[in-house]
Scaffold this motif. Sequence first.
Motif, PDB file in Angstrom:
ATOM      1  N   GLU A  56      29.708 -34.080  -1.012  1.00 45.97           N
ATOM      2  CA  GLU A  56      30.844 -34.071  -0.098  1.00 45.97           C
ATOM      3  C   GLU A  56      30.411 -33.625   1.298  1.00 45.97           C
ATOM      4  O   GLU A  56      30.817 -34.206   2.308  1.00 45.97           O
ATOM      5  N   GLN A  57      29.545 -32.603   1.375  1.00 44.11           N
ATOM      6  CA  GLN A  57      29.071 -32.140   2.671  1.00 44.11           C
ATOM      7  C   GLN A  57      28.214 -33.195   3.339  1.00 44.11           C
ATOM      8  O   GLN A  57      28.290 -33.422   4.550  1.00 44.11           O
ATOM      9  N   ALA A  58      27.364 -33.879   2.550  1.00 42.84           N
ATOM     10  CA  ALA A  58      26.522 -34.937   3.108  1.00 42.84           C
ATOM     11  C   ALA A  58      27.378 -36.084   3.642  1.00 42.84           C
ATOM     12  O   ALA A  58      27.075 -36.662   4.692  1.00 42.84           O
ATOM     13  N   ALA A  59      28.449 -36.415   2.927  1.00 44.71           N
ATOM     14  CA  ALA A  59      29.341 -37.478   3.390  1.00 44.71           C
ATOM     15  C   ALA A  59      30.029 -37.080   4.684  1.00 44.71           C
ATOM     16  O   ALA A  59      30.254 -37.919   5.571  1.00 44.71           O
ATOM     17  N   LYS A  60      30.358 -35.803   4.832  1.00 42.01           N
ATOM     18  CA  LYS A  60      31.015 -35.336   6.058  1.00 42.01           C
ATOM     19  C   LYS A  60      30.087 -35.415   7.265  1.00 42.01           C
ATOM     20  O   LYS A  60      30.547 -35.568   8.396  1.00 42.01           O
ATOM     21  N   THR A  61      28.780 -35.296   7.034  1.00 43.47           N
ATOM     22  CA  THR A  61      27.838 -35.343   8.157  1.00 43.47           C
ATOM     23  C   THR A  61      27.974 -36.652   8.918  1.00 43.47           C
ATOM     24  O   THR A  61      27.926 -36.679  10.143  1.00 43.47           O
ATOM     25  N   PHE A  66      28.478 -43.014   4.946  1.00 45.88           N
ATOM     26  CA  PHE A  66      28.983 -42.900   3.580  1.00 45.88           C
ATOM     27  C   PHE A  66      29.838 -44.101   3.209  1.00 45.88           C
ATOM     28  O   PHE A  66      29.644 -44.727   2.158  1.00 45.88           O
ATOM     29  N   LEU A  67      30.777 -44.461   4.068  1.00 38.25           N
ATOM     30  CA  LEU A  67      31.664 -45.581   3.757  1.00 38.25           C
ATOM     31  C   LEU A  67      30.908 -46.906   3.748  1.00 38.25           C
ATOM     32  O   LEU A  67      31.260 -47.818   3.003  1.00 38.25           O
ATOM     33  N   GLU A  79      29.549 -49.449  -9.983  1.00 34.53           N
ATOM     34  CA  GLU A  79      30.316 -48.213 -10.007  1.00 34.53           C
ATOM     35  C   GLU A  79      29.588 -47.116  -9.247  1.00 34.53           C
ATOM     36  O   GLU A  79      28.498 -46.690  -9.648  1.00 34.53           O
ATOM     37  N   PRO A  80      30.160 -46.610  -8.144  1.00 32.43           N
ATOM     38  CA  PRO A  80      29.498 -45.565  -7.354  1.00 32.43           C
ATOM     39  C   PRO A  80      29.492 -44.238  -8.085  1.00 32.43           C
ATOM     40  O   PRO A  80      30.425 -43.901  -8.816  1.00 32.43           O
ATOM     41  N   GLY A  81      28.397 -43.499  -7.911  1.00 29.67           N
ATOM     42  CA  GLY A  81      28.285 -42.198  -8.548  1.00 29.67           C
ATOM     43  C   GLY A  81      27.892 -42.275 -10.001  1.00 29.67           C
ATOM     44  O   GLY A  81      28.022 -41.293 -10.736  1.00 29.67           O
ATOM     45  N   THR A  82      27.392 -43.442 -10.441  1.00 28.56           N
ATOM     46  CA  THR A  82      26.923 -43.618 -11.815  1.00 28.56           C
ATOM     47  C   THR A  82      25.497 -44.159 -11.771  1.00 28.56           C
ATOM     48  O   THR A  82      24.918 -44.345 -10.697  1.00 28.56           O
ATOM     49  N   GLU A  83      24.916 -44.444 -12.963  1.00 30.63           N
ATOM     50  CA  GLU A  83      23.569 -45.006 -13.009  1.00 30.63           C
ATOM     51  C   GLU A  83      23.541 -46.473 -12.588  1.00 30.63           C
ATOM     52  O   GLU A  83      22.479 -47.071 -12.499  1.00 30.63           O
ATOM     53  N   GLN A  84      24.710 -47.044 -12.325  1.00 31.23           N
ATOM     54  CA  GLN A  84      24.726 -48.365 -11.695  1.00 31.23           C
ATOM     55  C   GLN A  84      24.433 -48.243 -10.206  1.00 31.23           C
ATOM     56  O   GLN A  84      23.687 -49.060  -9.644  1.00 31.23           O
ATOM     57  N   PHE A  85      25.011 -47.234  -9.574  1.00 27.97           N
ATOM     58  CA  PHE A  85      24.854 -47.065  -8.123  1.00 27.97           C
ATOM     59  C   PHE A  85      24.904 -45.571  -7.813  1.00 27.97           C
ATOM     60  O   PHE A  85      25.969 -44.970  -7.757  1.00 27.97           O
ATOM     61  N   TYR A  86      23.704 -44.974  -7.654  1.00 26.14           N
ATOM     62  CA  TYR A  86      23.621 -43.552  -7.356  1.00 26.14           C
ATOM     63  C   TYR A  86      24.114 -43.271  -5.937  1.00 26.14           C
ATOM     64  O   TYR A  86      23.876 -44.052  -5.005  1.00 26.14           O
ATOM     65  N   LEU A  87      24.777 -42.146  -5.763  1.00 21.03           N
ATOM     66  CA  LEU A  87      25.051 -41.593  -4.438  1.00 21.03           C
ATOM     67  C   LEU A  87      24.208 -40.336  -4.311  1.00 21.03           C
ATOM     68  O   LEU A  87      24.390 -39.378  -5.065  1.00 21.03           O
ATOM     69  N   THR A  88      23.276 -40.335  -3.361  1.00 20.53           N
ATOM     70  CA  THR A  88      22.337 -39.222  -3.247  1.00 20.53           C
ATOM     71  C   THR A  88      22.324 -38.671  -1.827  1.00 20.53           C
ATOM     72  O   THR A  88      22.487 -39.413  -0.864  1.00 20.53           O
TER      73      THR A  88
END
Length: 299
Positions: A56-61, A66-67, A79-88
């Motif tokens: 969440e903090q990284a997205a705020k930067t 992020f979008l 699917e974001p945030g899963t092993e299909q599509f990592y958000l790092t």
Amino acid sequence: MTENTVTNAVALRDNGPGAMVEQYREEYAALVPSHVNADQWIRLAVGAIRGNRMLEQAAKTDVGVFLRELKTAARLGLEPGTEQFYLTPRKSKDHNWNFIIKGIVGYQGIVELIYRAGAVSSVVVETVRANDTFRYVIGRDERPVHDVDWFGGDRGDLVGVYAYAVMKDGATSKVVILNRQQVMAAKAKSDSASGKGADYSPWNTNEEAMWLKTAARRLAKWVPTSAEYMREQLRAQAEVAGELPSGAAPTLPVPQPPAAIPDEDGGGDEGPIEAEFVDDEPTGTDWPAAAQPGSGARQ
């Protein structure tokens, strides 16, 4: 917790990156392929951010970055945030080495895209460990024979990975086989594995999944229609570039046709996906003795 504290917490949440995703719900819903449940996709995207303070903090930067990363996931139908599509989180020089969000297509995402191409009935992507039995002779065997003693204890270290697809007519695609040296060469090309923020890279948090991804990406070259998907993704990424300026509230573009397998996780770390593919599958001598193709040895 006082009523004012709760109110402030809700206000911060409602003004954060999750709220931005909700704000552009209709635009994202228009981007996802028709077979994807848009409401579920939005819930996954919002939940991935709100459930992880670091993300969440990284997205705020840089909410624009992020979008934009979410836009890639939406167009891929992953699917974001899963092993299909990592958000790092990834440290960015342009943001004084603060973390921003980087999206990484996982091996499950690549397999999903291969299936979606419509030419295969099944995809096999597996790692080989030192105590497994692995047999495959190029030109003789149609498919590898991989025996695992699931209840025998430690399987040993990762020594290789392989991938192939079974086409709808029953034929077997090219079999991709990579040894440890080849996987490590792919890892070395990704700055996510060793650069700033490497602690959060899937190469370091989920290494086996990245071995699987390396093989799956190389398999995609040999699956019919995959080249068409790759061309579409390169075109899509060219359109995406520069659309969301840093720090600005983005306006998402009109819907575009679905895209497919993008570059490796560095957003250019390895260049276009086709540049990664080489005919360098190992012979039996490239493998450790415990897992040589054709050896039949079990330890």
